[in-house]
Motif scaffolding. Structure first.
Motif, PDB file in Angstrom:
ATOM      1  N   GLY A  51       0.731  -1.083  -0.004  1.00  0.00           N
ATOM      2  CA  GLY A  51       0.062  -0.191   0.160  1.00  0.00           C
ATOM      3  C   GLY A  51       0.795   1.120  -0.014  1.00  0.00           C
ATOM      4  N   ILE A  52       0.307   2.280   0.066  1.00  0.00           N
ATOM      5  CA  ILE A  52       1.012   3.687  -0.226  1.00  0.00           C
ATOM      6  C   ILE A  52       0.206   4.634   1.014  1.00  0.00           C
ATOM      7  CG2 ILE A  52       1.552   5.774  -1.360  1.00  0.00           C
ATOM      8  CD1 ILE A  52       2.882   3.362  -2.508  1.00  0.00           C
ATOM      9  N   ILE A  53       1.240   5.110   1.961  1.00  0.00           N
ATOM     10  CA  ILE A  53       0.430   6.190   2.832  1.00  0.00           C
ATOM     11  C   ILE A  53       0.913   7.622   2.291  1.00  0.00           C
ATOM     12  CG2 ILE A  53       0.643   7.103   5.231  1.00  0.00           C
ATOM     13  CD1 ILE A  53       1.263   4.114   6.081  1.00  0.00           C
ATOM     14  N   GLU A  54      -0.061   8.585   2.015  1.00  0.00           N
ATOM     15  CA  GLU A  54       0.323   9.900   1.834  1.00  0.00           C
ATOM     16  C   GLU A  54       0.101  10.712   2.959  1.00  0.00           C
ATOM     17  OE1 GLU A  54      -0.496  12.591  -2.014  1.00  0.00           O
ATOM     18  OE2 GLU A  54      -1.799  10.833  -1.873  1.00  0.00           O
ATOM     19  N   LEU A  55       1.029  11.569   3.514  1.00  0.00           N
ATOM     20  CA  LEU A  55       0.985  12.338   4.665  1.00  0.00           C
ATOM     21  C   LEU A  55       1.174  14.078   4.011  1.00  0.00           C
ATOM     22  CD1 LEU A  55       2.851  10.200   7.201  1.00  0.00           C
ATOM     23  CD2 LEU A  55       0.260  10.538   6.861  1.00  0.00           C
ATOM     24  N   ALA A  56       0.454  14.808   4.584  1.00  0.00           N
ATOM     25  CA  ALA A  56       0.494  16.189   4.469  1.00  0.00           C
ATOM     26  C   ALA A  56       0.544  16.739   5.747  1.00  0.00           C
ATOM     27  CB  ALA A  56      -0.631  16.650   3.495  1.00  0.00           C
ATOM     28  N   SER A  57       1.486  18.013   5.877  1.00  0.00           N
ATOM     29  CA  SER A  57       1.367  18.522   6.954  1.00  0.00           C
ATOM     30  C   SER A  57       1.514  20.128   6.679  1.00  0.00           C
ATOM     31  CB  SER A  57       2.708  18.337   7.899  1.00  0.00           C
ATOM     32  OG  SER A  57       2.941  19.270   9.121  1.00  0.00           O
ATOM     33  N   ILE A  58       1.114  21.087   7.770  1.00  0.00           N
ATOM     34  CA  ILE A  58       1.269  22.408   7.636  1.00  0.00           C
ATOM     35  C   ILE A  58       2.520  23.081   8.037  1.00  0.00           C
ATOM     36  CG2 ILE A  58      -1.385  22.989   7.818  1.00  0.00           C
ATOM     37  CD1 ILE A  58      -1.198  23.584  10.781  1.00  0.00           C
ATOM     38  N   ASN A  59       3.370  22.117   8.724  1.00  0.00           N
ATOM     39  CA  ASN A  59       4.653  22.230   9.203  1.00  0.00           C
ATOM     40  C   ASN A  59       5.448  21.558   8.353  1.00  0.00           C
ATOM     41  OD1 ASN A  59       3.910  24.376  11.114  1.00  0.00           O
ATOM     42  ND2 ASN A  59       3.361  22.643  12.397  1.00  0.00           N
ATOM     43  N   GLU A  60       6.450  21.662   8.145  1.00  0.00           N
ATOM     44  CA  GLU A  60       7.766  20.937   7.639  1.00  0.00           C
ATOM     45  C   GLU A  60       7.971  19.581   8.373  1.00  0.00           C
ATOM     46  OE1 GLU A  60      11.488  22.473   5.998  1.00  0.00           O
ATOM     47  OE2 GLU A  60      10.316  24.011   4.704  1.00  0.00           O
ATOM     48  N   PHE A  61       8.055  18.653   7.532  1.00  0.00           N
ATOM     49  CA  PHE A  61       8.415  17.352   8.435  1.00  0.00           C
ATOM     50  C   PHE A  61       9.884  17.327   8.882  1.00  0.00           C
ATOM     51  CE2 PHE A  61       4.766  15.237   5.985  1.00  0.00           C
ATOM     52  CZ  PHE A  61       4.401  14.911   6.945  1.00  0.00           C
ATOM     53  N   THR A  62      10.323  17.167  10.172  1.00  0.00           N
ATOM     54  CA  THR A  62      11.847  17.308  10.559  1.00  0.00           C
ATOM     55  C   THR A  62      12.383  15.916  10.135  1.00  0.00           C
ATOM     56  OG1 THR A  62      11.550  16.226  12.663  1.00  0.00           O
ATOM     57  CG2 THR A  62      11.386  18.606  12.454  1.00  0.00           C
TER      58      THR A  62
END
Length: 194
Positions: A51-62
């Motif tokens: 499968g594929i997980i797609e993550l979005a954030s309003i802050n940058e991922f560290t």
């Protein structure tokens, strides 16, 4: 297709920063905002994409977030594989239970058919015994009829023989009676002439 398809084909994580204004907006009870950072993470198990997980954030991922996601993708792959294996196991178990029920039903059906066949065999044996008994009775009657026919033939032969003896006796008696009768008639004629 798109980033999801590319991540699945390459079997590697894709990260995009900035320029995500036209992506789905992230919302909460207080407001909405466009994502700033996007990670597309393939879920792998033994080199196979599950499968594929797609993550979005309003802050940058560290880098810590990114390292954690990289470590988790194998764990998630193992868990997804376990879920798939469990669902397959449940499906196979359900199928085997269904087959067992069918087998029981067919077994009961075969048992009923076997009982019917046994009843039919018993009825056939009884009818065969009855026919054999009737055949014996018919054979005995045929023997009696044959004996009666032989007795009738013997009596007919005896009657025929007796009839022959009577005919010969009557022929002899007729001859014996005719000679003295002729003599008596001749004598009576002579007496009458005298």
């Amino acid at each position: 297709e798109g980033l999801v398809g590319q991540a699945a084909v390459d079997k590697r994580t894709i990260r995009m920063k900035g320029g995500l204004a036209d992506y789905v907006r992230i919302s909460s009870g207080l407001g909405t905002a466009a994502p700033v950072d996007l990670v597309v993470l393939p879920v792998l198990f033994e080199g196979e994409v599950l499968g594929i997980i797609e993550l979005a954030s309003i802050n940058e991922f560290t880098s810590v977030h990114f390292d954690l996601l990289e470590q988790l993708k194998e764990t998630i792959g193992v868990n997804v594989n376990t879920i798939v294996a469990n669902s397959r196991t449940e499906m196979l178990l359900s199928e085997s239970q269904h087959l067992a029920q069918e087998l029981r039903a067919r077994s009961e059906q075969l048992e009923q058919q076997q009982n019917e066949l046994q009843r039919s065999n018993i009825e056939l044996e009884e009818k065969a015994a009855l026919l054999a008994s009737r055949n014996r009775d018919i054979e005995i009657k045929n023997i009696e009829i044959e004996q009666a026919r032989q007795e009738l033939e013997e009596r007919a032969g005896q009657l025929s023989l007796a009839s022959t003896y009577k005919s010969e006796f009557l022929a002899n008696m007729s001859h014996e009676l005719r000679t003295p009768l002729n003599s008596a008639l001749l004598l009576a004629k002579l007496l009458a002439d005298n």
